[in-house]
Design a protein around this motif. Structure first.
Motif, PDB file in Angstrom:
ATOM      1  N   UNK A  19     151.021  92.950   4.589  1.00  0.00           N
ATOM      2  CA  UNK A  19     151.295  93.180   6.018  1.00  0.00           C
ATOM      3  C   UNK A  19     150.266  92.462   6.875  1.00  0.00           C
ATOM      4  N   UNK A  20     150.728  91.915   7.976  1.00  0.00           N
ATOM      5  CA  UNK A  20     149.846  91.097   8.806  1.00  0.00           C
ATOM      6  C   UNK A  20     148.689  91.898   9.389  1.00  0.00           C
ATOM      7  N   UNK A  21     148.942  93.127   9.753  1.00  0.00           N
ATOM      8  CA  UNK A  21     147.853  93.934  10.319  1.00  0.00           C
ATOM      9  C   UNK A  21     146.744  94.150   9.273  1.00  0.00           C
ATOM     10  N   UNK A  22     147.186  94.396   8.046  1.00  0.00           N
ATOM     11  CA  UNK A  22     146.215  94.590   6.962  1.00  0.00           C
ATOM     12  C   UNK A  22     145.455  93.293   6.693  1.00  0.00           C
ATOM     13  N   UNK A  23     146.194  92.189   6.732  1.00  0.00           N
ATOM     14  CA  UNK A  23     145.549  90.899   6.502  1.00  0.00           C
ATOM     15  C   UNK A  23     144.539  90.588   7.605  1.00  0.00           C
ATOM     16  N   UNK A  24     144.898  90.874   8.842  1.00  0.00           N
ATOM     17  CA  UNK A  24     143.985  90.619   9.956  1.00  0.00           C
ATOM     18  C   UNK A  24     142.714  91.444   9.818  1.00  0.00           C
ATOM     19  N   UNK A  25     142.865  92.670   9.346  1.00  0.00           N
ATOM     20  CA  UNK A  25     141.681  93.508   9.125  1.00  0.00           C
ATOM     21  C   UNK A  25     140.787  92.914   8.044  1.00  0.00           C
ATOM     22  N   UNK A  26     141.422  92.391   6.999  1.00  0.00           N
ATOM     23  CA  UNK A  26     140.644  91.782   5.911  1.00  0.00           C
ATOM     24  C   UNK A  26     139.899  90.548   6.417  1.00  0.00           C
ATOM     25  N   UNK A  27     140.559  89.747   7.243  1.00  0.00           N
ATOM     26  CA  UNK A  27     139.908  88.565   7.819  1.00  0.00           C
ATOM     27  C   UNK A  27     138.719  88.995   8.674  1.00  0.00           C
ATOM     28  N   UNK A  28     138.960  89.997   9.475  1.00  0.00           N
ATOM     29  CA  UNK A  28     137.883  90.488  10.356  1.00  0.00           C
ATOM     30  C   UNK A  28     136.674  90.937   9.525  1.00  0.00           C
ATOM     31  N   UNK A  29     136.944  91.596   8.410  1.00  0.00           N
ATOM     32  CA  UNK A  29     135.844  92.067   7.554  1.00  0.00           C
ATOM     33  C   UNK A  29     135.081  90.899   6.943  1.00  0.00           C
ATOM     34  N   UNK A  30     135.807  89.860   6.515  1.00  0.00           N
ATOM     35  CA  UNK A  30     135.127  88.695   5.919  1.00  0.00           C
ATOM     36  C   UNK A  30     134.256  87.992   6.959  1.00  0.00           C
ATOM     37  N   UNK A  87     132.921  89.358   9.623  1.00  0.00           N
ATOM     38  CA  UNK A  87     131.779  90.227   9.931  1.00  0.00           C
ATOM     39  C   UNK A  87     130.719  90.127   8.844  1.00  0.00           C
ATOM     40  N   UNK A  88     131.165  90.082   7.582  1.00  0.00           N
ATOM     41  CA  UNK A  88     130.207  89.939   6.476  1.00  0.00           C
ATOM     42  C   UNK A  88     129.445  88.621   6.598  1.00  0.00           C
ATOM     43  N   UNK A  89     130.170  87.548   6.893  1.00  0.00           N
ATOM     44  CA  UNK A  89     129.515  86.239   7.009  1.00  0.00           C
ATOM     45  C   UNK A  89     128.517  86.225   8.162  1.00  0.00           C
ATOM     46  N   UNK A 110     126.844  88.727   9.383  1.00  0.00           N
ATOM     47  CA  UNK A 110     125.666  89.540   9.087  1.00  0.00           C
ATOM     48  C   UNK A 110     124.857  88.988   7.920  1.00  0.00           C
ATOM     49  N   UNK A 111     125.543  88.643   6.823  1.00  0.00           N
ATOM     50  CA  UNK A 111     124.839  88.328   5.577  1.00  0.00           C
ATOM     51  C   UNK A 111     124.517  86.845   5.412  1.00  0.00           C
ATOM     52  N   UNK A 112     125.392  85.990   5.896  1.00  0.00           N
ATOM     53  CA  UNK A 112     125.175  84.555   5.667  1.00  0.00           C
ATOM     54  C   UNK A 112     124.461  83.881   6.827  1.00  0.00           C
ATOM     55  N   UNK A 113     124.705  84.345   8.054  1.00  0.00           N
ATOM     56  CA  UNK A 113     124.121  83.663   9.214  1.00  0.00           C
ATOM     57  C   UNK A 113     123.054  84.510   9.890  1.00  0.00           C
ATOM     58  N   UNK A 114     123.401  85.742  10.232  1.00  0.00           N
ATOM     59  CA  UNK A 114     122.443  86.570  10.958  1.00  0.00           C
ATOM     60  C   UNK A 114     122.642  86.483  12.451  1.00  0.00           C
ATOM     61  N   UNK A 115     123.908  86.518  12.864  1.00  0.00           N
ATOM     62  CA  UNK A 115     124.248  86.484  14.284  1.00  0.00           C
ATOM     63  C   UNK A 115     124.934  87.802  14.630  1.00  0.00           C
ATOM     64  N   UNK A 116     124.613  88.348  15.781  1.00  0.00           N
ATOM     65  CA  UNK A 116     125.174  89.637  16.164  1.00  0.00           C
ATOM     66  C   UNK A 116     126.544  89.430  16.796  1.00  0.00           C
ATOM     67  N   UNK A 117     127.558  89.865  16.088  1.00  0.00           N
ATOM     68  CA  UNK A 117     128.934  89.731  16.563  1.00  0.00           C
ATOM     69  C   UNK A 117     129.443  91.109  16.960  1.00  0.00           C
ATOM     70  N   UNK A 118     129.843  91.254  18.204  1.00  0.00           N
ATOM     71  CA  UNK A 118     130.286  92.555  18.697  1.00  0.00           C
ATOM     72  C   UNK A 118     131.798  92.707  18.657  1.00  0.00           C
ATOM     73  N   UNK A 119     132.503  91.594  18.601  1.00  0.00           N
ATOM     74  CA  UNK A 119     133.961  91.685  18.656  1.00  0.00           C
ATOM     75  C   UNK A 119     134.564  90.493  17.912  1.00  0.00           C
ATOM     76  N   UNK A 120     135.579  90.788  17.103  1.00  0.00           N
ATOM     77  CA  UNK A 120     136.274  89.729  16.366  1.00  0.00           C
ATOM     78  C   UNK A 120     137.769  89.881  16.603  1.00  0.00           C
ATOM     79  N   UNK A 121     138.354  88.916  17.241  1.00  0.00           N
ATOM     80  CA  UNK A 121     139.798  88.901  17.454  1.00  0.00           C
ATOM     81  C   UNK A 121     140.417  87.927  16.461  1.00  0.00           C
ATOM     82  N   UNK A 122     141.385  88.422  15.708  1.00  0.00           N
ATOM     83  CA  UNK A 122     142.090  87.569  14.746  1.00  0.00           C
ATOM     84  C   UNK A 122     143.515  87.392  15.233  1.00  0.00           C
ATOM     85  N   UNK A 123     143.924  86.158  15.428  1.00  0.00           N
ATOM     86  CA  UNK A 123     145.277  85.870  15.895  1.00  0.00           C
ATOM     87  C   UNK A 123     146.044  85.151  14.790  1.00  0.00           C
ATOM     88  N   UNK A 124     147.121  85.750  14.353  1.00  0.00           N
ATOM     89  CA  UNK A 124     147.983  85.092  13.376  1.00  0.00           C
ATOM     90  C   UNK A 124     148.952  84.217  14.158  1.00  0.00           C
TER      91      UNK A 124
END
Lengths: 228, 119
Positions: free
Chosen positions: A178-189, A191-193, A195-209
């Motif tokens: 489902x697209x909503x589930x996929x968008x959530x998974x993208x958002x999580x990836x 957010x992980x990047x 925090x863990x790979x770059x170190x930039x504070x991201x407050x909001x992530x909009x995913x548009x399919x």
């Protein structure tokens, strides 16, 4: 397809407020922009443009670029210790050359009192790569800017410009979930990047399919890596 | 040491220190400047080449009476290293090295680090 086949070259900061003031134009003596000449070379379109074939300034610029490309390839043949495919690394380095011409806006790294920054294109590339670790996802345009652009500074990199950022990522998706589930998974990836790979504070992530991938495309993804 | 000489020395030391920090692939290579110099040379115009070994580092005087220095470093980081940890390490190393270069250690030094790419 609606997506940019190689996002981050054109369209990365397209439409952002910085466009009007920050791009570093680099006109050759003939009037052509160096960036456009390189883009034509990258797209394999130089032969189709008579100007590029005959202009001494454009041909010289292309010769320099070709020399650089060959030097990078030679270096990678001698040193492949990190497992990165040579072609992929060559592409990344050539993208850095492009970034010198179109760096985009700078975004704050770390805490507000620090003085560390990253250009938008570099962070966007990392976020797109993170999204594409999911099967059935192809990342397109990624724009990153201040969460509250009107409340922050001038965008010139001063202390007032430091604060959380927001990400707007366009993706093409397969129909495997489902697209909503996929968008959530993208958002999580992403957010992980951040925090863990770059170190930039991201407050909001909009995913548009923005597009749907056909089943063949999705099948390719499953064969390549499955659910990583 | 003249002020200009101090700035040149700061740039060289900063570049040398930054390159040694784990996670730094290379400093901003300055290809645009090189290409501009190349084009100028072919066109028979005067050539201003970037200073060797310190591309990616810009030093300028700041503060009242130009008392302090601002070092602006642009670099390409490596994947596999958390980017902000790399920039923090660079900033700390450059600050420490810069204070050793200055004949008057009381002069303030600000170091800005910008990541322009990740390879």
């Amino acid at each position: 397809m609606a997506l940019n086949a190689h996002p981050g070259r054109h369209g990365e900061t397209e439409g952002t407020p910085d466009d009007a003031v920050t791009p570093e134009e680099e006109p050759l003596p003939c009037g052509r922009e160096l960036f456009d000449v390189w883009e034509a070379w990258d797209a394999g379109e130089t032969a189709a443009d008579p100007h590029l074939a005959h202009c001494p300034h454009c041909t010289a610029a292309l010769a320099d670029l070709t020399s650089l490309d060959e030097a990078v390839r030679r270096a990678r043949q001698e040193e492949t210790d990190d497992g990165t495919p040579p072609a992929e690394l060559t592409g990344r380095i050539m993208d850095i050359v492009r970034l010198e011409l179109r760096p985009g806006r700078t975004l704050p790294l770390g805490a507000p009192e620090e003085d560390d920054w990253i250009v938008e294109a570099a962070a966007a590339r990392a976020f797109r790569a993170a999204a594409e670790t999911l099967p059935g996802v192809r990342a397109g345009s990624c724009r990153i800017g201040p969460l509250e652009p009107h409340a922050t500074g001038s965008g010139t990199g001063g202390p007032a410009d430091r604060g959380p950022v927001q990400v707007r990522l366009e993706v093409a998706a397969g129909l495997g979930r489902p697209l909503r589930e996929l968008a959530e998974a993208v958002r999580a990836r992403v957010a992980d990047a951040a925090r863990d790979a770059i170190g930039i504070e991201v407050a909001r992530i909009d995913v548009l399919v923005v597009d749907l991938l056909d089943e063949d495309h999705h099948a390719d993804d499953e064969q390549e890596g499955g659910d990583r | 040491m003249t002020e200009r000489k101090i700035q040149e020395e700061l740039a060289l030391v900063a570049a040398d220190v930054a390159r040694r920090v784990p996670g730094v692939a290379f400093l901003r290579p300055g290809f645009v400047e090189l290409l501009r110099a190349s084009a100028a040379s072919r066109a028979g115009r005067p050539v201003t080449r970037p200073a060797p070994n310190s591309t990616g580092v810009r030093v300028r005087q700041v503060g009242e009476g130009a008392a302090g220095f601002h070092l602006d470093l642009q670099l390409v980081a490596r994947t596999g290293h958390r980017t902000v940890d790399v920039t923090r390490a660079v900033r700390a190393a450059v600050c420490a090295a810069a204070t050793e270069v200055l004949p008057d250690p009381g002069r303030p030094v600000r170091v800005t680090v910008t990541v322009v790419g990740i390879v």
